[in-house]
Structures are given as structure tokens and as C-alpha cells.
Write a protein that holds these residues in place. Sequence first.
Motif, mmCIF file in Angstrom:
data_model
loop_
_atom_site.group_PDB
_atom_site.id
_atom_site.type_symbol
_atom_site.label_atom_id
_atom_site.label_comp_id
_atom_site.label_asym_id
_atom_site.label_seq_id
_atom_site.Cartn_x
_atom_site.Cartn_y
_atom_site.Cartn_z
ATOM 1 N N ARG A 58 5.013 -5.095 0.191
ATOM 2 C CA ARG A 58 5.129 -6.451 0.732
ATOM 3 C C ARG A 58 5.145 -6.317 2.245
ATOM 4 N N CYS B 146 2.104 -10.268 -0.138
ATOM 5 C CA CYS B 146 1.678 -9.107 -0.904
ATOM 6 C C CYS B 146 0.237 -9.349 -1.306
ATOM 7 N N PRO B 147 -0.669 -8.426 -1.069
ATOM 8 C CA PRO B 147 -0.448 -7.155 -0.356
ATOM 9 C C PRO B 147 -0.367 -7.353 1.158
ATOM 10 N N THR C 99 5.578 -10.257 -5.180
ATOM 11 C CA THR C 99 5.182 -9.126 -6.022
ATOM 12 C C THR C 99 4.953 -9.608 -7.449
#
Lengths: 174, 519, 501
Positions: free
Chosen positions: C229, C244-245, C302
Motif C-alpha cells: 500500500r 494499492c498498488p 488491499t
Amino acid sequence: MRRSKKNTEKYIALSAEGKKFEFRDILNGEVKVNNKTQKIKFRQNNGLNFIIYKNKKYLVDILEKDQNKYEIIVNGIGHSFTVESPFSYRRKKFLEKSKQNSKTESITAPMPGKIVDVLVENHAEINKGEPIIILEAMKMQNEILSHVSGTIKNIHVKKNENVMKDDLILEVEK
Amino acid sequence: MDVNGKQFKRFLERYDILAEQNSKEKAKKQHAKGKLTANERIQLLLDENTFEEVDAFVKASQTASDFGAAGNDNYGDGVIIGHGKIRGRLVFVYAQDFTVMGGSLGLVHATKIAKIQDMALKMGAPIIGLIDSGGARIQEGIASLAGYAGIFHRNVHSSGVIPQISSIMGPAAGGAVYSPSLTDFIFMTNETSYMFVTGPNVVKEVLNEEVTFEELGGANVHSTKSGVAHFIYEDEENTLRGIRKLMSYLPANNIENPPVREFNCEQPDYEEKLRDLVPDEPDKPYDVKDVIQLIVDTDSFFEVAKYYAANIVVGFARMKGKTIGIIANQPKVLAGVLDINSSNKGARFIRFCDSFNIPLLTLEDVPGFLPGTGQEHEGIIRHGAKLLYAYSDATVPKITVILRKSYGGAYCVMNSKNLGGDFNFAWPTAEIAVMGPEGAVSILYRKKLAEAEDPVLMKKELAKKYRDEIANPYVADEKGYIDEVIDPAITRRKLLSAFEALENKHVNSPSRKHGNIPL
Amino acid sequence: MKITKLLIANRGEIAVRIIKTANKLGIKTCCIKTSHEPKAHYLSLADEIIDFTDIVSDVPEFLDVDRIIEAAVAHKVDAIHPGYGFLAESPYFAQRCDDEGITFVGPSADAIYKMGNKTIAKQIATKHKVPLLQGSHGNVSNFDEAIQIADKIGYPVILKAASGGGGRGMRIVEKASQMEKMFKLASNEAEKAFNDPSVFIEKYVRNPRHIEFQIFGDKQGNIIHLGERECSIQRKHQKLIEECPSPALSPELREEMGAEAISIADAVGYYSAGTVEFLLDEDKKFYFMEMNTRIQVEHPVTEEVTGLDLIEMQIKVAEGDSLPIKQEDVQLNGWAMELRINAEDVQAGFSPSLGVVHKVIYPTGPGIRVDTGMYDDSVISPNFDSMVAKLIVHADTREEVIKTLKNALNSFWIRGVKTTVPFHKYVLSHKKFMKGDINTSFIEKELDAFYETDQDEIMLAAFLASYDFAKELENESADDVNFEKGKEINPWVLNKRLKSL
């Protein structure tokens, strides 16, 4: 006629930053921008107040008002205005001119919290940008900086004291 | 009548002279100082086209001419008097004209004011003075002082009979300050009005102290520090608007009842938000004005002396259109404690309301009287007694709602049942006792606490026990010192029916010249 | 062992978030009611409530380990989820749970202790050859010593609380003359926040990116990472935007950093969710900072990108299950970004905006997720953190995410308190942000303001003030004050009134 004679055709709104807006026949819900008349509509929905302007929706709220002083929120941003009549506007300008040579400046608490430490003493010299107190709010310690240079005159707070927003912390003599 | 004749010509000429006297140049001079002229002020104060001037053409007495007063050949002698209407109701007005000899008070000037005062009293109508005067007219000597005394005497005579309102629109120096201070309410305009007994020059000469007009007696000083002024406004238009607003709450005299506002009030009789306003923690501050706003008619609360002794809140409001007076402890400021200033502020407001048949609502959350040598030496006993006297002496309907703390002497003072409260309600959050839990357990368990392992924790636990068992509204309720413990949500409904029940209240006071309030 | 009744020892949005997963898994929930917000939203969702409102104590409710354990035993819960914050990082709390036979949803007390103490954490990292920043080996006892170390490693340096996190007790020192003041500040703050005044020093990297790796382990010894993150948008070390990413990581770098993250976690026998934080400098060199032994505020990004429910995984791991997936199963799909909506006044330097939320309406739509504990009539109290909601958007590309977020912010309505929404609007429109060219100094160095000043908004504010003023004048001159009514007095009272005068 059970009202006094008043010039109610024109209002002048002055922002804290010195911006000036003039409105005529305001209760009609119209404004003139660049000589074009635009409609302003009010909408109430779900306990929220909206203004519709140029097909866009703005969330508005009157946060505070005290006589002619207003704190307005538009889309989450606060704006301070005073509403003046043409006469009170002239009076304001006159008083501003005669007041420019005032000597003391007040520093107030920018947020509510607890004074953790007072870093300055009475009669000490202070420069703009120097820290004067440490204020703890939301578990963070914040340095409160002086926005003026001068001599510290009166310190109104003590260590471990709680302050509210806009409480006077100290005065600086320029 | 021959409109071209000599008599009529003179009649017209006088108007020309008067017009010249009120010329645009003179108005400009006032405007340049950020001030309006006496005429303009009257126009803004009164309903349009209702002002009728009296004695416009009177001239200053020409006897005391030694110091050049003879040059004063103006019509009116520096004051405009007359009558007009505010929202259709008769009021009497005088307005001093600073452009004529600095608005100084000479014999004729004083006589005019006295004349309008007499008329107002005879008619049972309110009187409003717009003050803008340099003080006594030195050239006229003793005559001017006598003039002042005559005005003061009439002020006192009218006190409690008709509402008297003063608005300081410029300087008010020396003797000039005492007439306003004898009236019911003083309005001031920020930055252009001053009141002081002795001016900065004398202060400098006698005490060698440098002080500006503003610092000595500006609107700010009088509305925050001295408590002399009850209302402060940013400019003259708003000041005059403020007077009009105040008048809408007041009756014309002490026989009438206050006026009634007829409009559809949106304030609900049942308001759950009231349950959450007072924090459960006894030490947590909150704004009692939030409570007021949810009880009275929407936007009807009109606060008096907002910036002075803010630990007590007083002001007018309406309930179903009818005027009431509110006295409320303000937990947000100094925990709402009673001190000398707040006692004085509260007492004077109660006296006014009682004089003019305005029912009283007390919202109580008071930890007690402010302790300390400062307060004791300044006479908190004497000043606290004024509040006690005022409450007790008042015969208008008196209702108390205890929101939270109500301890000791302060309980008695704040319109308790045995002091003559007509209805005494309490919210479930109320704590009624001889003293606060922390103080009480320190005394009751002194020994136990001294021996305790963790005295702080023990004290807290004992205080909690004390609160549960003693400092709550139910003990008082069961003993009859409280009429009812009510759900905060129904406060408005309760008050409406209580005030209705008390509408025709009358108390026969023993006959006496007057009581002896501990001044 | 199956969990049947879970005590959630936290409040606000994270309590709501955990309840959601618990409901999905058929686990009964138990929440703590405090006197500061007895009507909080999360309480209305709980199956059972533990009432702390009557308690007399100086210790804030969610910091009071003994009392919570006592209540947990009394209410017969078989597991506690601490959310994030103090309890989640207290080895003492985890140990107490263990002692009472209550499952702690999180890592072992030992892992919390080792990683929670930054000095020990660094020693472990050194031992496992994970890249580190130079600094004091252990705590610094006074500012003289601090100056000596700083002289050795060179300015700027940063002072950090030994048992801290989340920006509290952190101070950057640019030159020796500032050391005394900064040392005092950092130490004071550390003492206040963590009950431990010790601080340590390390080299300060200018303009780094904050990259953290979500790792996950089970009690069987499997550890995987769920990608990174990027949390570089920070103000005073408080994260405001996470994604994220990260726009900065290549697949190779991701693999390399992920492996280091796993090796650190492995060194302490880590299980449950954890986060390994790195600084990434402008040359793409990375340094291990610390490991957070808990679920993070920003875990939703995530979740969105991996399609996993991290809270569910925490609970399953706590029950003793092994991880449902292997490293090669982890796929990062599309892009996700989270905006932290704080009750703060952006115009007053992000100072807390307290009060009652009269009304709040959250945006909805495809890809939009809102995690929050704030609803109508919620009270924003000074006793708690100012974060009130998280706005998360998931889409195929970063550009799309930003576009959707902007639209979402334009239909986020709140009345009563000020929030960081205007700040987010401004940042999302910033050129460098849109390009992904960000670092931890972004707010300080790239922003000339914290919000956009829209000329139409200012004009409308002026209009509204004037309109209201005019309206009030109109109302005041209305003919509705009836003076005649004041003269209609009941004869009973009029008679007496006249007689007594």
C-alpha cells in the motif's frame, strides 16, 4: 406602513479576506454576474439546505450569525462575511482608516485543547513564527506560533489550563 | 388666510432656516465620522412618516451670554423631541444633535427633554433617548446642571411605570451618563460611542494615566467589563434596529401585558434533542443557550447583556408568541457559578421583568457561589442578596427548571420553591443537595479518605454513591421541593401549560412605601 | 477452536467493520458502551453491549486492559478483536487474553512485544539483513546524547517514540540548535500517548515514499504478503490517502520488498494480519521502518484489490485454520484508493471539528465503499480520534479510481461538522498527484493551499449571508406583533393590579 425607512434595495457583503459583493433586490433570488442576471434557488432535502446555481448543487449552511456577522458553509468550506448597508459600509471604511495605527495584536487559540506548556514570558521579545505555547488537542501536541513580532504584553493562560477555540492566549505589542 | 401675507411668509421662512440648519454639509460632517444625524436616526428608529416633532423652533435662552452662548441662535437648541410609532405603537423620542453646539445640554435643551419625559409618563408610553452630547453646556452654568437634575428626577419617577431606553450614539460625558444609567436599557454603537464620568484628559491630569476614549468608556468596555451597556451593535442602523426589536417584547406601561406575536411557530412541543444536551458528567460544560433555543419559539430569544458576566444568561423570549424573561446559569462560562457581576446582572433583569408583567423562567445549573477573598471582600454577600431579593420580591409568574446542578445557597437563590417559585421542575439529570458530591464526601468521609490506599479513586466512588443516593432530583421530588421531575423532551409543553395556568396570577404585597433592597 | 462470541474492544468504523464480518461468519458480537458516545452507531449493530458508562476511572475505556478483560470474562466471550489502536499493540493485553483462555484475534504477545518495541524490531531486522536507516542503537536518554549521535549520522535526523506509532512523539530535527526543544516535545508526547517517554534517533530521508506491505501468517507457520500500500500522502505523519498498488513499484521490486517483509515476520513467528512499513527513497532504495502488528486503518484497499476479507482471515487464523491461499494465488486486480474523512477543519490547520452531525449522506455507486461509524446525530467528541469515515474506490485503473472518487466527493453531504472532504477534492485534482508523483513531503511542499477556493462558492456564501440578513429585516418589520393583545387583561387580574398600585 409599520416599518422604518430603510435602504433595503442594496446590500454589501464583505468577506474576511476583503472581497466585496453587492446585491440588489436580493429577496428576488437573483444575482448579477458580469452584467448577466442569474437565478439562485433554494432547495431543502433530507434536513440539508442546498442552493442551485447554474445547474450546480451546493450544500450550504449558516453556521453562525451575530447581528450582521455571518459564518457560512458552502460545500464544507467556511466563509466569514459581514453584511453592510451602503451607509454602514462607508462607516466601516472610515473607522478602518482611523484605526490602522493600533499597537497591540492578540493571539488566540486556533483550536480547543489543553495548554501543555507556555514557552514565553511576559515582556519577552518575540519574532513572527516563533512558538509561544504547546497546545494538546486530540492527543496531538501542537506548537502555536506567533503571527507577529513584538513584545509580549499579557499572557492570559497557564500551564495545564483548558482553552476553547478563539480564547485569548496573549497580547503582543508591536 | 392669505398665503402671500406677512404671517404666512414668516411661517415659511422659519422652515427655510431650519432646513438650512439641517443642511447637507452638516449631515456630511456627521457621516464623515461614521455617524448619522439626529433626524436620520429618528427616521430609522420609527415607522415611516410617523414622527411628529414638538418644539422644533424653540431657541436657547439668551440670558447667560458671557461665554459666547449668545452666538447660539439655532432652532431647537440641539435636541429634537417628539412622538412617533414603532410597529404602530406610540413612543416618545428625544434625539440630541451633535451638530448644534456639540449636543451640549443647556436649559432649553433640558426643558425640552423634560417635556417629552412628562408626556410619555402621562400617556403611559415608552420613551427612547438617542444620546449624542458633549455634556453640560458650560456657558449656561448652573442652569444646565439643574436641567440634568430635572431629567434624572423624571427618569426615576418613570422607572417601573414606562419602559425607558437610552441609546448612546456618540459621546455621553459627565452628568450626561446618569440619565441613561437610570433608564432600563442602554444601547451603544461600537467604536463611535463613549460613556464616562470623567474623560481621558481629567484622568491624565489627576492620575497621570494615559487612556483612550475607547479604553476608558467605549462600547466594548461597557458591554463586557462594566456592564453599563446592555446591547452593543456594530453600527447605528443595527443599533436602531435593535431598539425596535426590543420594543416588540415590551408592554407600553406597567398596567398592560406584553404584546403577543402572532405567527406559526415551528418549535415542536416534544423535542428529543433536549435529552442529549446536558452531559451526564457533572463537570462537562454545555451551552445553556442551546437548551433555551429548543424550548422557546424559534429564533425568539433576544439576549440582554450578552458579553457581560456571561456565566449567567438573561434575555427575552416568546412562548406561543407571549413574552417571557429568561434567567439561566451558563455552564459554559466559569461553570455557571454565581459571582458579584452575575448576581447584579440577574437581579436587575428580574426587577425589570417584574415591573412590566413579564413572567420569569429560570433554567438552573449552578455549582454555587464563587469562593475566594476577592469575591468576599467585594461583598458577594451583599450582591448575592440582591438576586435573592429580586427573585423573592417578584410577583410575576415564576417557573424554575433545574437542568443539572443545584447546590447549597445557590439552590435557594435561583427561585426555589420556598422563595416563591410557582412551578419548580427538574430534569432527571438534576443534582440537588447542600453541596456538590466531591465536597460533601470530603467532609463526610474525611477520616476514611485520609486512610485510604487510593484516596482519589475512593473519593470518586464515594461521590458516585452520594450522587446516586442524595444528589438527585427524586429526593427533592418526594419531599415536595420539586413539583415534578420531567422528561426533558416535554419541557416546552410543560412550560406552556404552566405559564397558561399562571396567567392571572396576582400577589397582594403588604402595603409599604417600598422595600429596602440591599443595594 | 470455533469462535462463537466475539468482544470488539474498539469503536467507530472499525467496530462496524468487524461486526459486518462477524455477522457473515455467524459469530455473536459484543461491544463496549462508553459515556462519551452512549448512542454511537456501532452499538446498535452489536448483539450484546457491555456498559462502561457508569465507571469511575481516569483511564479511558479503550485503554483499560484490566477492566475489559474482566468484562470479557463476565460476559463469557471466547475471543476479543481489538481493532487497531492501543489494545491491538499491547502485548500485556494479548497475554491477559491468553491467561484467561480468551482467543486474542491477532498475533502472539511475544510478536507484539518484539515488533512493538522499535529498538528490538531494528535488532531483528539487522540480524536478518533487512536494509535499515542509520540511527541510535536503542533509546536516547537526553538531548546531549541525541546531539552526539546526530552529529555522527548527519542532519536531518528524526526523533521517534520507542513504543509509538501513528506519528505521535515524532519530530524532525534539522540542526543541532533545535534538538533541545524537539527532544522535549517528542518525549512529552510519547509519555502522554504511550506512557513511555523514551525516544530514539535515526537518519531522516528527504521526500521518501511510504510503502507498506500487508503480510498474513497462520499458526502453522505459513506467511504470505498481499502486496503493498502506498501511504505517502501524510500530514504530520498522519496518513490521509492510501492506495494499492503503489505507482512506484515494479513487479520485481514488489517481489523483493515482499520477501523482506515476510522474512521479518517470519523471524518472530508471526501469525494474523501485520504490516511491514518501508521508506522508499528517490533511487528506489528501501529501508525497513517498523512493523505494525495489527489490522491497519487502510486495510480496505488491499481487500478491494485482492478480493479477500482480511478480518475474516484474522478470525479464521485465530481459530487455528491455516491460510486459505498461497503466495502464488495472490492477485492484485485493478487499483484501489482510500480517502480518510476526518472531522477536521481544513481551513483552521486541520484542527478538530467537534459537535453533532445533524445529517450525513454518503456517496453510493459501483466501486464505491464507505467504512464508517458516523451517522445522523453522531457526536464528534474530543475523546476520540478525528477519523470518522473512509471512502474507498476500486476500479480498473488509477485514473478511473480518481475520477470516481471525485464524483463521490461531490455527492458526499454533511451538516454539523467540517471534514477533510475539501482537502481531498483539492489533492485529487493536483497534477503531480494524478501522475502518481508523490512522497511523504507532498502536502508540505507541493500544496500551496489545503482546499480549492471556488469563486462561485464564495459568491454564494456572500449571497446567502445577505439574503438571510434581508430576510430577517423583512421578518422584523412584519406586522405580526399584536400590541392590542397586551391590553386584553382578565378583569380579575386587572382589577387587583390597579388596586395594588
